[in-house]
Design a protein around this motif. Structure first.
Motif, mmCIF file in Angstrom:
data_model
loop_
_atom_site.group_PDB
_atom_site.id
_atom_site.type_symbol
_atom_site.label_atom_id
_atom_site.label_comp_id
_atom_site.label_asym_id
_atom_site.label_seq_id
_atom_site.Cartn_x
_atom_site.Cartn_y
_atom_site.Cartn_z
ATOM 1 N N ASN A 6 50.840 50.429 4.095
ATOM 2 C CA ASN A 6 49.588 50.429 3.341
ATOM 3 C C ASN A 6 49.286 49.028 2.798
ATOM 4 O OD1 ASN A 6 48.162 52.970 1.146
ATOM 5 N ND2 ASN A 6 47.329 51.013 1.782
ATOM 6 N N ILE A 7 50.323 48.346 2.285
ATOM 7 C CA ILE A 7 50.155 46.975 1.784
ATOM 8 C C ILE A 7 49.756 46.037 2.923
ATOM 9 C CG2 ILE A 7 51.335 44.994 0.754
ATOM 10 C CD1 ILE A 7 53.043 46.963 -0.827
ATOM 11 N N VAL A 8 50.416 46.206 4.066
ATOM 12 C CA VAL A 8 50.082 45.390 5.241
ATOM 13 C C VAL A 8 48.636 45.627 5.649
ATOM 14 C CG1 VAL A 8 50.567 45.020 7.697
ATOM 15 C CG2 VAL A 8 52.455 45.297 6.082
ATOM 16 N N GLY A 9 48.201 46.885 5.576
ATOM 17 C CA GLY A 9 46.821 47.225 5.924
ATOM 18 C C GLY A 9 45.826 46.491 5.050
ATOM 19 N N LEU A 10 46.095 46.417 3.754
ATOM 20 C CA LEU A 10 45.210 45.701 2.835
ATOM 21 C C LEU A 10 45.123 44.223 3.223
ATOM 22 C CD1 LEU A 10 45.229 46.284 -0.985
ATOM 23 C CD2 LEU A 10 44.947 43.987 -0.081
ATOM 24 N N ILE A 11 46.269 43.636 3.556
ATOM 25 C CA ILE A 11 46.298 42.219 3.946
ATOM 26 C C ILE A 11 45.558 42.012 5.262
ATOM 27 C CG2 ILE A 11 47.815 40.302 4.610
ATOM 28 C CD1 ILE A 11 49.946 41.555 2.753
ATOM 29 N N VAL A 12 45.730 42.927 6.206
ATOM 30 C CA VAL A 12 45.075 42.819 7.515
ATOM 31 C C VAL A 12 43.552 42.867 7.375
ATOM 32 C CG1 VAL A 12 44.668 44.014 9.709
ATOM 33 C CG2 VAL A 12 46.999 43.694 8.878
ATOM 34 N N VAL A 13 43.051 43.757 6.528
ATOM 35 C CA VAL A 13 41.603 43.846 6.309
ATOM 36 C C VAL A 13 41.071 42.517 5.789
ATOM 37 C CG1 VAL A 13 39.780 44.944 4.939
ATOM 38 C CG2 VAL A 13 41.596 46.340 5.935
ATOM 39 N N MET A 14 41.751 41.947 4.798
ATOM 40 C CA MET A 14 41.333 40.663 4.248
ATOM 41 C C MET A 14 41.386 39.572 5.317
ATOM 42 S SD MET A 14 40.677 41.020 0.922
ATOM 43 C CE MET A 14 40.993 39.442 0.139
ATOM 44 N N ALA A 15 42.425 39.604 6.153
ATOM 45 C CA ALA A 15 42.582 38.593 7.194
ATOM 46 C C ALA A 15 41.483 38.686 8.247
ATOM 47 C CB ALA A 15 43.959 38.740 7.858
ATOM 48 N N VAL A 16 41.126 39.908 8.620
ATOM 49 C CA VAL A 16 40.062 40.111 9.616
ATOM 50 C C VAL A 16 38.728 39.588 9.090
ATOM 51 C CG1 VAL A 16 38.680 41.857 10.826
ATOM 52 C CG2 VAL A 16 41.173 42.055 10.774
ATOM 53 N N VAL A 17 38.429 39.888 7.823
ATOM 54 C CA VAL A 17 37.183 39.396 7.222
ATOM 55 C C VAL A 17 37.190 37.877 7.176
ATOM 56 C CG1 VAL A 17 35.767 39.361 5.138
ATOM 57 C CG2 VAL A 17 36.840 41.491 5.866
ATOM 58 N N PHE A 18 38.330 37.292 6.829
ATOM 59 C CA PHE A 18 38.448 35.834 6.788
ATOM 60 C C PHE A 18 38.173 35.229 8.162
ATOM 61 C CE2 PHE A 18 41.119 32.027 7.404
ATOM 62 C CZ PHE A 18 40.566 31.198 6.429
ATOM 63 N N LEU A 19 38.725 35.837 9.212
ATOM 64 C CA LEU A 19 38.513 35.337 10.567
ATOM 65 C C LEU A 19 37.055 35.471 11.008
ATOM 66 C CD1 LEU A 19 41.711 36.747 12.341
ATOM 67 C CD2 LEU A 19 41.241 34.368 11.727
ATOM 68 N N CYS A 20 36.358 36.469 10.466
ATOM 69 C CA CYS A 20 34.946 36.692 10.814
ATOM 70 C C CYS A 20 34.009 35.759 10.059
ATOM 71 C CB CYS A 20 34.546 38.141 10.530
ATOM 72 S SG CYS A 20 35.284 39.345 11.649
ATOM 73 N N SER A 21 34.511 35.121 9.017
ATOM 74 C CA SER A 21 33.659 34.252 8.195
ATOM 75 C C SER A 21 33.336 32.952 8.925
ATOM 76 C CB SER A 21 34.350 33.925 6.874
ATOM 77 O OG SER A 21 33.574 33.006 6.118
ATOM 78 N N PRO A 22 32.051 32.580 9.038
ATOM 79 C CA PRO A 22 31.676 31.332 9.706
ATOM 80 C C PRO A 22 31.849 30.103 8.809
ATOM 81 C CG PRO A 22 29.709 32.497 8.992
ATOM 82 C CD PRO A 22 30.872 33.376 8.648
ATOM 83 N N ASN A 23 32.056 30.328 7.500
ATOM 84 C CA ASN A 23 32.197 29.218 6.545
ATOM 85 C C ASN A 23 33.482 29.363 5.737
ATOM 86 O OD1 ASN A 23 29.620 27.927 7.115
ATOM 87 N ND2 ASN A 23 28.697 29.691 6.115
ATOM 88 N N LYS A 24 34.613 29.314 6.444
ATOM 89 C CA LYS A 24 35.911 29.570 5.804
ATOM 90 C C LYS A 24 36.219 28.568 4.687
ATOM 91 C CE LYS A 24 37.859 31.590 10.018
ATOM 92 N NZ LYS A 24 36.599 31.473 10.801
ATOM 93 N N LYS A 25 35.818 27.317 4.873
ATOM 94 C CA LYS A 25 36.139 26.282 3.896
ATOM 95 C C LYS A 25 35.385 26.464 2.576
ATOM 96 C CE LYS A 25 37.366 22.729 7.279
ATOM 97 N NZ LYS A 25 37.069 21.361 7.792
#
Length: 397
Positions: A6-25
């Motif tokens: 469940n903890i890994v799932g929370l981190i994965v969701v955040m990571a996927v959104v981060f990868l989808c962001s066009p303005n990460k910086k």
């Protein structure tokens, strides 16, 4: 093991959104951390303390009272129907919306609801350090719904830049209207509905800040307040509210009937190619990795994944109606995760509602920002629901 998953799932969701962001910086991480900490505190308070349980119980009792008041009006018009031991979905879940919409509009008319929105919005803005308008908008959505909240800030939407316009569209995917809560309570446990509501508001801010980070100057960080001249008389207000409520009932009813029928037709076509193949099974495989990451066992993960797909393709009412029939056979963690995920407007039809609202409130050039970023709206809606479900899941086993 499932807790760690469940903890890994929370981190994965955040990571996927981060990868989808066009303005990460440009992503501001301090507000994100502050919002997550605040969400964990809220969830712990609601689900892990006696005071929190007491608060949820009182809120649930209040909405039960609202529904009982609505039922008296329905019984006057349909006495034979309401006298039955089992009442159809249309009468038990949809018709009460007419009174609940009217009640909330009365709270707005007398200034009670705007006062709540103002105080809670101010608190969230201080905690997150995100722009005031976005913080207040997240609370307005919770009480008013996405289209109504957009209408309230229409004058400010007309002057903000396209980046901020997209932010409001992203946040609108995760809304829930107070007038709909009574319908949810007729199908799923109130504890998780009332826990999901504040989490969705905060996660809408969090995900929008990651997917579409924007910089707002102090001069632009203002709130639009409707003038007293825009206020109608009391009886005109409540009469219009009743008509609005009836319109909502008709729209939701049409969507439920249409989408259920469409799903049945599609399943019939799929069955011609492979025996037993349904759209629900297809969705269960597509969403199963995310369901497993919410700490669910094999069978339950496939079922919750199926509900996720039903919600996205149709709406939360269809999925909740399915879940209602399975509550007796599911463990607490599965019920908590599924209910939390379903408690929002995130689906394909909501994108149409948001685009239509932008078209009616703004010019065609500004509303095009929604059409160009449909994928971001979908990512936002799904991510907020998954993040809320993952947080709640950590506290219920």
């Amino acid at each position: 093991m499932y807790f760690l998953l469940n903890i890994v799932g929370l981190i994965v969701v955040m990571a996927v959104v981060f990868l989808c962001s066009p303005n990460k910086k440009k992503i501001k991480w301090r507000p994100i951390v502050m919002l997550l900490v605040f969400e964990f505190l809220i969830t712990w308070f609601m689900l892990g303390t006696k005071v929190g349980g007491f608060v949820i119980g009182k809120i649930g009792a209040f909405f039960t009272w609202l529904i009982s008041c609505a039922s008296q009006g329905i019984a006057f018009a349909f006495p034979s129907v309401m006298a039955n031991p089992t009442v159809d979905f249309f009468f038990s879940a949809l018709l009460p919306i007419i009174f609940v919409v009217t009640f909330f509009d009365m709270l707005s008319y007398f200034g009670i609801l705007p006062w709540l929105i103002d105080k809670i919005g101010w608190l969230i803005s201080k905690i997150s350090r995100l722009p005031k308008l976005e913080s207040f908008f997240s609370i307005q959505m919770m009480f008013l719904g996405n289209t109504e909240a957009l209408a309230v800030i229409r004058q400010q939407l007309a002057v903000v830049n396209n980046n901020r316009l997209l932010t409001f569209g992203l946040m609108s995917m995760s809304s829930i209207s107070g007038s709909i809560i009574g319908s949810y309570l007729s199908m799923v446990p109130s504890t998780y509905v009332f826990t999901a509501i504040p989490l969705n508001c905060l996660n809408a801010l969090l995900i929008a800040n990651m997917l579409n980070p924007v910089d707002v100057s102090k001069e632009d960080d203002i709130i639009y307040v409707p003038s007293k001249a825009e206020k109608k008389d009391f009886f005109s207000t409540i009469s219009n509210s009743m008509l609005v409520g009836m319109n909502m009932v008709i729209v939701i009813l049409a969507m439920v009937i249409g989408y259920v029928a469409l799903t049945a037709a599609l399943n019939g076509v799929l069955g011609l190619f492979m025996h037993g193949l349904t759209i629900q099974k297809i969705f269960s495989y597509i969403f199963s990795p995310f369901a497993f990451l919410l700490g669910l066992t094999g069978h339950d993960a496939m079922y919750v994944a199926q509900l996720m797909g039903i919600k996205l393709a149709t709406n939360e009412f269809v999925a909740m109606a399915d879940l209602k029939g399975q509550l007796h056979s599911l463990p607490p963690h599965t019920i908590a995760v599924a209910t939390t995920f379903l408690t929002s407007f995130a689906n394909f039809s909501t994108i149409g509602m948001i685009y239509g609202s932008y078209q009616s409130l703004l010019d065609g050039e500004k509303s095009a920002i929604i059409g160009k970023n449909v994928w971001k709206l979908l990512v936002s809606g799904i991510a907020v629901s998954l993040l809320s479900a993952a947080i709640v899941g950590l506290f219920v086993w």
